[in-house]
Write a protein that holds these residues in place. Sequence first.
Motif, PDB file in Angstrom:
ATOM      1  N   TYR A   5       0.847  -1.197   0.000  1.00 13.06           N
ATOM      2  CA  TYR A   5       0.000   0.000   0.000  1.00 13.06           C
ATOM      3  C   TYR A   5       0.881   1.244   0.000  1.00 13.06           C
ATOM      4  O   TYR A   5       1.772   1.377   0.833  1.00 13.06           O
ATOM      5  N   VAL A   6       0.637   2.128  -0.932  1.00 11.31           N
ATOM      6  CA  VAL A   6       1.292   3.434  -0.960  1.00 11.31           C
ATOM      7  C   VAL A   6       0.186   4.463  -1.165  1.00 11.31           C
ATOM      8  O   VAL A   6      -0.457   4.497  -2.215  1.00 11.31           O
ATOM      9  N   THR A   7      -0.042   5.288  -0.145  1.00 11.46           N
ATOM     10  CA  THR A   7      -1.128   6.259  -0.184  1.00 11.46           C
ATOM     11  C   THR A   7      -0.560   7.666  -0.002  1.00 11.46           C
ATOM     12  O   THR A   7       0.240   7.898   0.896  1.00 11.46           O
ATOM     13  N   THR A   8      -0.987   8.570  -0.858  1.00  9.69           N
ATOM     14  CA  THR A   8      -0.580   9.965  -0.785  1.00  9.69           C
ATOM     15  C   THR A   8      -1.839  10.820  -0.808  1.00  9.69           C
ATOM     16  O   THR A   8      -2.755  10.548  -1.599  1.00  9.69           O
ATOM     17  N   THR A   9      -1.887  11.819   0.054  1.00 11.51           N
ATOM     18  CA  THR A   9      -3.056  12.683   0.092  1.00 11.51           C
ATOM     19  C   THR A   9      -2.649  14.117   0.392  1.00 11.51           C
ATOM     20  O   THR A   9      -1.635  14.357   1.043  1.00 11.51           O
ATOM     21  N   ALA A  10      -3.428  15.044  -0.114  1.00 12.45           N
ATOM     22  CA  ALA A  10      -3.219  16.466   0.160  1.00 12.45           C
ATOM     23  C   ALA A  10      -4.578  17.146   0.161  1.00 12.45           C
ATOM     24  O   ALA A  10      -5.477  16.751  -0.594  1.00 12.45           O
ATOM     25  N   SER A  11      -4.714  18.155   1.026  1.00  8.24           N
ATOM     26  CA  SER A  11      -5.978  18.889   1.062  1.00  8.24           C
ATOM     27  C   SER A  11      -5.745  20.307   1.549  1.00  8.24           C
ATOM     28  O   SER A  11      -4.757  20.586   2.235  1.00  8.24           O
ATOM     29  N   VAL A  12      -6.654  21.176   1.169  1.00  6.58           N
ATOM     30  CA  VAL A  12      -6.624  22.563   1.615  1.00  6.58           C
ATOM     31  C   VAL A  12      -8.067  23.045   1.695  1.00  6.58           C
ATOM     32  O   VAL A  12      -8.906  22.657   0.873  1.00  6.58           O
ATOM     33  N   ASP A  13      -8.359  23.817   2.743  1.00  9.24           N
ATOM     34  CA  ASP A  13      -9.677  24.442   2.824  1.00  9.24           C
ATOM     35  C   ASP A  13      -9.528  25.815   3.454  1.00  9.24           C
ATOM     36  O   ASP A  13      -8.589  26.064   4.214  1.00  9.24           O
ATOM     37  N   PHE A  14     -10.424  26.712   3.107  1.00  8.77           N
ATOM     38  CA  PHE A  14     -10.345  28.076   3.602  1.00  8.77           C
ATOM     39  C   PHE A  14     -11.712  28.734   3.481  1.00  8.77           C
ATOM     40  O   PHE A  14     -12.570  28.284   2.720  1.00  8.77           O
ATOM     41  N   SER A  15     -11.902  29.802   4.256  1.00  7.88           N
ATOM     42  CA  SER A  15     -13.163  30.542   4.183  1.00  7.88           C
ATOM     43  C   SER A  15     -13.069  31.589   3.077  1.00  7.88           C
ATOM     44  O   SER A  15     -11.988  32.083   2.759  1.00  7.88           O
ATOM     45  N   ILE A  16     -14.227  31.894   2.508  1.00  3.36           N
ATOM     46  CA  ILE A  16     -14.291  32.886   1.427  1.00  3.36           C
ATOM     47  C   ILE A  16     -15.407  33.880   1.730  1.00  3.36           C
ATOM     48  O   ILE A  16     -16.283  33.615   2.559  1.00  3.36           O
ATOM     49  N   LEU A  17     -15.372  35.006   1.066  1.00  4.83           N
ATOM     50  CA  LEU A  17     -16.398  36.055   1.155  1.00  4.83           C
ATOM     51  C   LEU A  17     -16.657  36.496   2.596  1.00  4.83           C
ATOM     52  O   LEU A  17     -17.801  36.745   2.994  1.00  4.83           O
ATOM     53  N   LYS A  18     -15.608  36.605   3.398  1.00  3.40           N
ATOM     54  CA  LYS A  18     -15.754  36.957   4.808  1.00  3.40           C
ATOM     55  C   LYS A  18     -16.463  38.287   5.021  1.00  3.40           C
ATOM     56  O   LYS A  18     -17.202  38.448   5.991  1.00  3.40           O
ATOM     57  N   ASN A  19     -16.254  39.256   4.158  1.00  3.52           N
ATOM     58  CA  ASN A  19     -16.850  40.578   4.325  1.00  3.52           C
ATOM     59  C   ASN A  19     -18.274  40.672   3.786  1.00  3.52           C
ATOM     60  O   ASN A  19     -18.916  41.712   3.914  1.00  3.52           O
ATOM     61  N   LYS A  20     -18.765  39.612   3.162  1.00  2.47           N
ATOM     62  CA  LYS A  20     -20.089  39.658   2.540  1.00  2.47           C
ATOM     63  C   LYS A  20     -21.140  38.861   3.308  1.00  2.47           C
ATOM     64  O   LYS A  20     -22.298  38.851   2.923  1.00  2.47           O
TER      65      LYS A  20
END
Length: 192
Positions: A5-20
């Motif tokens: 087994y060789v598993t690779t993962t990547a992720s990113v999350d962020f908030s958007i439209l904070k002023n709206k």
Amino acid sequence: IPKAYVTTTASVDFSILKNKIGEYDVLGIGLSGLSDQSADNALKLNYGSLSLSFHKAMDEDGYNTLGAGIQATYSSMNLDITKLRFEDQLTANGFTGATSEVLTNGKTQNYLDLNAGLLFSGSSNGDNNYYLGASIYHINRPAVGFIDQLWLLNPRFTIHGGYSTPLSDRLSVHTSAIYQMQNQASEMVAGL
């Protein structure tokens, strides 16, 4: 099996439209990818996901929120049967290399998978935390498989909840539980 087994993962999350949106509301977007290679690259699974969520504050302090999220995942599976061995290949005369298994070598299976969920989370005083959520995976029941006859991936239902609170400056208690059900299989896990 080398490199089982060789598993690779990547992720990113962020908030958007904070002023709206409201002060304690959060609109989020996420991207994730996973690559899983099994049995020395005989089976390759690749997933790319795009997620969108919105958390709405239910009170003026933002202690309690109700969130909803959706996710679309593009999946790709590839099977190289030349790297697999089957029972009928081993005979009294040794390994024959021929099998009666009906698989297409190098066949790639691609599909779109849709998921969604709801989450209530909150706090009564800013120190403790509680949450309760539910989600459903494989909403669109994608067809998967490497033989001529594909099968539908049944929806998986999940309910989860938890609570945490500090007992002192150095000690806190955390409890959580999750129940999952798919087809005729189910799982319950609880922790303290």
